[in-house]
Design an enzyme around this catalytic site. Structure first.
Site, PDB file in Angstrom:
ATOM      1  N   ARG A   1      -5.151  -3.300   6.438  1.00  0.00           N
ATOM      2  CA  ARG A   1      -4.762  -1.891   6.328  1.00  0.00           C
ATOM      3  C   ARG A   1      -6.024  -1.039   6.263  1.00  0.00           C
ATOM      4  NH1 ARG A   1       0.383  -0.049   5.355  1.00  0.00           N
ATOM      5  NH2 ARG A   1       1.075  -2.027   4.522  1.00  0.00           N
TER       6      ARG A   1
ATOM      7  N   ARG B   1      10.240  -3.095   2.976  1.00  0.00           N
ATOM      8  CA  ARG B   1       9.507  -1.891   2.576  1.00  0.00           C
ATOM      9  C   ARG B   1      10.594  -0.821   2.457  1.00  0.00           C
ATOM     10  NH1 ARG B   1       4.164  -3.159   3.349  1.00  0.00           N
ATOM     11  NH2 ARG B   1       3.562  -4.328   5.195  1.00  0.00           N
TER      12      ARG B   1
ATOM     13  N   THR C   1      -0.690  -9.932  -1.694  1.00  0.00           N
ATOM     14  CA  THR C   1      -0.969  -9.237  -0.436  1.00  0.00           C
ATOM     15  C   THR C   1      -2.185  -9.893   0.211  1.00  0.00           C
ATOM     16  OG1 THR C   1      -1.885  -7.207   0.566  1.00  0.00           O
ATOM     17  CG2 THR C   1      -2.204  -7.434  -1.786  1.00  0.00           C
TER      18      THR C   1
ATOM     19  N   ASP D   1      -6.737  -5.791  -1.822  1.00  0.00           N
ATOM     20  CA  ASP D   1      -7.217  -4.421  -2.067  1.00  0.00           C
ATOM     21  C   ASP D   1      -6.741  -3.844  -3.400  1.00  0.00           C
ATOM     22  OD1 ASP D   1      -4.572  -4.331  -1.367  1.00  0.00           O
ATOM     23  OD2 ASP D   1      -4.755  -2.639   0.000  1.00  0.00           O
TER      24      ASP D   1
ATOM     25  N   ASP E   1       0.183  -2.754  -3.407  1.00  0.00           N
ATOM     26  CA  ASP E   1       0.129  -1.456  -4.097  1.00  0.00           C
ATOM     27  C   ASP E   1       1.449  -0.682  -4.037  1.00  0.00           C
ATOM     28  OD1 ASP E   1      -0.257  -1.009  -1.414  1.00  0.00           O
ATOM     29  OD2 ASP E   1      -1.781   0.531  -1.663  1.00  0.00           O
TER      30      ASP E   1
ATOM     31  N   GLY F   1       4.710  -6.248   2.341  1.00  0.00           N
ATOM     32  CA  GLY F   1       4.349  -7.294   3.313  1.00  0.00           C
ATOM     33  C   GLY F   1       4.310  -8.664   2.645  1.00  0.00           C
TER      34      GLY F   1
ATOM     35  N   ASP G   1      -4.335  -8.386   1.820  1.00  0.00           N
ATOM     36  CA  ASP G   1      -5.411  -7.392   1.953  1.00  0.00           C
ATOM     37  C   ASP G   1      -6.476  -7.465   0.857  1.00  0.00           C
ATOM     38  OD1 ASP G   1      -3.915  -6.492   4.089  1.00  0.00           O
ATOM     39  OD2 ASP G   1      -3.033  -4.810   2.998  1.00  0.00           O
TER      40      ASP G   1
HETATM   41  O1  F6P Z   1      -0.428  -5.142   3.628  1.00  0.00           O
HETATM   42  C1  F6P Z   1      -0.357  -6.278   4.428  1.00  0.00           C
HETATM   43  C2  F6P Z   1      -0.415  -5.904   5.882  1.00  0.00           C
HETATM   44  O2  F6P Z   1      -0.344  -7.084   6.657  1.00  0.00           O
HETATM   45  C3  F6P Z   1      -1.629  -5.069   6.310  1.00  0.00           C
HETATM   46  O3  F6P Z   1      -2.791  -5.829   6.478  1.00  0.00           O
HETATM   47  C4  F6P Z   1      -1.121  -4.446   7.578  1.00  0.00           C
HETATM   48  O4  F6P Z   1      -1.771  -3.230   7.837  1.00  0.00           O
HETATM   49  C5  F6P Z   1       0.338  -4.202   7.269  1.00  0.00           C
HETATM   50  O5  F6P Z   1       0.692  -5.091   6.228  1.00  0.00           O
HETATM   51  C6  F6P Z   1       1.274  -4.416   8.436  1.00  0.00           C
HETATM   52  O6  F6P Z   1       2.541  -4.085   8.014  1.00  0.00           O
HETATM   53  P1  F6P Z   1       3.874  -4.397   8.842  1.00  0.00           P
HETATM   54  O7  F6P Z   1       4.150  -5.864   8.723  1.00  0.00           O
HETATM   55  O8  F6P Z   1       4.913  -3.573   8.176  1.00  0.00           O
HETATM   56  O9  F6P Z   1       3.589  -4.011  10.253  1.00  0.00           O
END
Ligand code: F6P
Length: 323
Positions: free
Chosen positions: A172, A72, A126, A130, A103, A11, A128
């Protein structure tokens, strides 16, 4: 070492561009050639490379997203994917990598470093927050500012209509954005996955507030909350407590965008420099981070473990100040 590469993966997060800029300019400063890999690990397997000069990173420190783009990748998790990436990196003469991401990115970097023997360093990017090995990840501060800005606006309308709002934020399975954004916005309740949520107890608090003539209420719900997201929690509450007109808002991907805050630009610059200079000094298989305002290095295997240490005092402060 003559040639290194930089990529962003997973992300996107505000400040990734500032980090790319730092890696490119640090590499050039130390006399290296720098390659940009487009679309993260997907681009690495496809050999989607571009030469980065100083000009290529001009005027990007203030821009959200990532100029290198991101992805991803499922393919990169396979043996064939790692072999293909190794082949493309060797053909391009890349002798070291800086991978910017979360991660999943570090997991990929660790596997690639092992499979290819090419040194890799990680910079935590990120929203998050985390990851182990750093107090802050690139993008987290900007996302928090986006959250409080959104909640402030929602509070205006909540107060005007005497409404109860459930507001879902990202993260997340981590509650850092919810907890810090919630305290920063003065939310009445903050629900995070790291602590158990008792819906009955939540309703009791709402009833107490109602009796005290509390006109509007903001409840921040982390997307990873075990009782469900904001829609589900609102449904469970409404079944037993229906005094307020209730609305649900999911802030969503706007938390990932926007111009990075000064904090994120400085953090990204420091971490980009440290990752690149670490690589030059012979470090590998590690993430850089900032701990108590000092640069720290943490093996990928540790860094990508989810933090679980929520700030108990912040939970207490949030409860006390919103009651
Ligand atoms: O890891 C960053 C994040 O924005 C999380 O907070 C969220 O759960 C996820 O990515 C959303 O991913 P995507 O953009 O693939 O829907």
């Amino acid at each position: 070492m003559k040639r290194i590469a930089v990529l962003t993966s997973g992300g996107d997060a505000p400040g990734m561009n500032a980090c790319i800029r730092a890696v490119v300019r640090t590499g050039l400063y130390h006399g290296l050639e720098v390659i940009g890999v487009r679309r993260g690990y997907e681009g690495l397997m496809d050999g989607d490379f571009m030469n980065m000069d100083s000009h290529s990173v001009s005027n990007i420190i203030q821009r959200g997203g990532t100029i290198l783009k991101t992805s991803r990748s499922e393919r990169f998790k396979t043996k064939e994917g790692l072999l293909e990436a190794t082949k493309k990196a060797n053909e391009a003469g890349i002798e070291g990598f800086v991978m910017i991401g979360g991660d999943g990115t570090f997991k990929g970097a660790e596997a690639f470093c092992e499979a290819s023997g090419i040194p890799c360093m990680g910079a935590p990017g990120t929203i998050d927050n985390d990851l182990f090995g750093t107090d802050y990840t690139i993008g987290y501060d900007t996302a928090l500012n986006t959250v409080i800005d959104a909640v402030d606006k929602i509070r205006d309308t909540a107060a005007s209509h005497n409404r109860l709002f459930f507001i879902e934020v990202m993260g997340r399975d981590a509650g850092y954005i919810a907890l810090n954004g919630g305290v920063g916005a003065g939310a009445e309740e903050i629900l995070i996955p790291e602590t158990a949520t008792d819906i009955q107890e939540l309703i009791k608090h709402l009833e107490e507030g109602w009796k005290r003539h509390k006109s509007s209420v903001i409840i921040i719900v982390a997307e990873g909350e075990k009782e469900g997201g904001a829609i589900e929690v609102a449904r469970k509450v409404k079944e037993k407590f229906d005094h307020y007109d209730t609305r649900v808002t999911i802030i969503g991907h706007m938390q990932r965008g926007g111009s990075p805050s000064c904090f994120d630009r400085v953090l990204a610059s420091r971490l980009g420099v440290a990752a690149t200079e670490g690589l030059i000094e012979g470090r590998k298989n590690e993430s850089v981070g900032l701990i108590h305002n000092h640069i720290a290095y943490t093996p990928f295997s540790q860094a990508r473990k989810h933090k679980v240490d929520v700030n108990e005092d912040l939970i207490r402060i949030g409860r006390m100040l919103s009651s």
